[in-house]
Design a protein around this motif. Sequence first.
Motif, PDB file in Angstrom:
ATOM      1  N   THR A 125       4.083  89.245  33.161  1.00 34.84           N
ATOM      2  CA  THR A 125       4.239  87.809  33.341  1.00 34.84           C
ATOM      3  C   THR A 125       3.802  87.128  32.060  1.00 34.84           C
ATOM      4  OG1 THR A 125       2.012  87.476  34.247  1.00 34.84           O
ATOM      5  CG2 THR A 125       3.791  87.976  35.813  1.00 34.84           C
ATOM      6  N   LEU A 133       5.478  82.859  33.933  1.00 34.62           N
ATOM      7  CA  LEU A 133       6.879  83.240  34.115  1.00 34.62           C
ATOM      8  C   LEU A 133       6.955  84.723  34.435  1.00 34.62           C
ATOM      9  CD1 LEU A 133       8.497  81.353  31.080  1.00 34.62           C
ATOM     10  CD2 LEU A 133       8.169  80.539  33.434  1.00 34.62           C
ATOM     11  N   GLY A 137      12.689  84.351  36.144  1.00 39.43           N
ATOM     12  CA  GLY A 137      12.235  83.173  35.399  1.00 39.43           C
ATOM     13  C   GLY A 137      11.947  83.512  33.951  1.00 39.43           C
ATOM     14  N   LEU A 138      11.335  84.666  33.708  1.00 38.02           N
ATOM     15  CA  LEU A 138      11.068  85.101  32.342  1.00 38.02           C
ATOM     16  C   LEU A 138      12.365  85.477  31.634  1.00 38.02           C
ATOM     17  CD1 LEU A 138       9.310  85.853  29.987  1.00 38.02           C
ATOM     18  CD2 LEU A 138       8.614  87.935  31.188  1.00 38.02           C
ATOM     19  N   GLN A 141      13.972  82.379  30.446  1.00 43.25           N
ATOM     20  CA  GLN A 141      13.304  81.835  29.267  1.00 43.25           C
ATOM     21  C   GLN A 141      13.691  82.613  28.017  1.00 43.25           C
ATOM     22  OE1 GLN A 141      11.380  79.010  28.825  1.00 43.25           O
ATOM     23  NE2 GLN A 141      11.701  79.598  26.686  1.00 43.25           N
TER      24      GLN A 141
END
Length: 498
Positions: A125, A133, A137-138, A141
Amino acid sequence: MAHTGVVFPEVDGKRSTSALGRAVVADALREVDPVGAHAAERETNWRQGYLVHFRRMVEAGLLRDGEAAVDVARSGLASLHSRMRCATARGEVPLGEAFSAATGSGVPLETATVRGSGERATSLTLPMHGERLAGDGLRRQLDRWVAAGSLEPSAADKVREVLEHPEWLDLSGRKVVVLGAGAEMGPLRALLSWGAEVVGVDLPRPDIWKRVVDVAAGSAGTLHLPVAGGSSPGVAPETADLASGAGADLVHGLPAVADWLTALEGPLVLGNYVYADGATNVRVSSAVDALSVELLRRRSDVALAFLATPTDVFAVPRDAVEFSTRAYRSPSAVTRVLRPALRTVSGGRLLQRNYAPGSDPGLNDSLVAQQGPNYALAKRLQRWRATVAARDGVTVSLNVAPPTRTRSVVKNRALASAYAGAHRFGIEVFEPATSNTLMAALLVHDLQTADTADGPDTRAPWLAEADGAVHGGLWRTAYDPRSALGLAVVLGLGSARG
């Protein structure tokens, strides 16, 4: 006042940092670019004039399909080791002889261990803007960073691999030595959260060690730290005040640190995350390099890890050049109006192209004059060691880290203002927690995939350095970074004060 430990050579009664830097750069260039070597030797204003010579070393390194960079690195390191000195009990000796001299290096170091009681993080994370994140979600990004040009696509690919292989976060079976345990950019906190066995080295300052020991105690990992002999080695933090007796000084106690690390059960990853202000940065970086050479000589199970600064000169892939060229040709409406006027009034100095279109490789010059020649030399010698060690078959992790709002940066008003205004030119400045976790993930990737490599890394060094770079956009921005720096400072003044 007597000079002790790793020191600059005395020339004509003075220990000149400029003389040392000028000589090392000239020696690094001499074999592949004699004209450049002569120019460096004749530079009369090194503190302002060093920029062109550090750029020239990268340019010269591109000769012979990039192989000349190995010669530059070997020559530069040899010069540094022959010129820097170590003050010992029998007088000053060349840096390379620091370990064989009868130094009387003081009280030997012993080991104290802190075993954390926290729960191990079993997946990657990333802390960012107050959130963590994870998963998709990561991944999103990473996609945004690639689209914005904040990092090389290869860096995003490596982080995605770590996401897909959470078991890689378990580094059982090896110890990661974090030189500069308290450094904001270091991987100590992330590695401990993943349950790693970390060896921390930093100055014997209780404020540093109180913070580091507290992190370790609350983590899922294990921290080994040096304490002076007789300081209750092996005890836990709740039974002794470790912070008051922990630490080791690389500049003044180099042989003792080498002996202590040699005695640890391995394998070891020797990670260089040290930093100091001014001339001390060259002294401590030289000490770490000498330590690296000595440990590689004594042990066969040592890997090396480094973070390269983005504010240096790099050869960059054609893809980065093409990204920058597109950005230059498609400015915002405001920039389209203002750019011609700004270039005219500045005599062409402002908002220059980052690269000539079609360059392959391109040469990104993000050196910042305000950081000075000592900083540039300290960081360049780490790249040299990474280049030489990789070519000699050592496992090496070197990754370009992004511009980051560390304490050492924001205390410089001009740099703080430049960072505050950098987003106007497509440069993203990262927060320390985001940077150090992201770079720790890249370190994990490098270590876990090293066993699949087929022999020494024979890529041209510039290609190896570009692989996985997180440069914050400096390589892909439309403009030569120094040609936009002054404007970034002006635009960021208000934000930096806030």
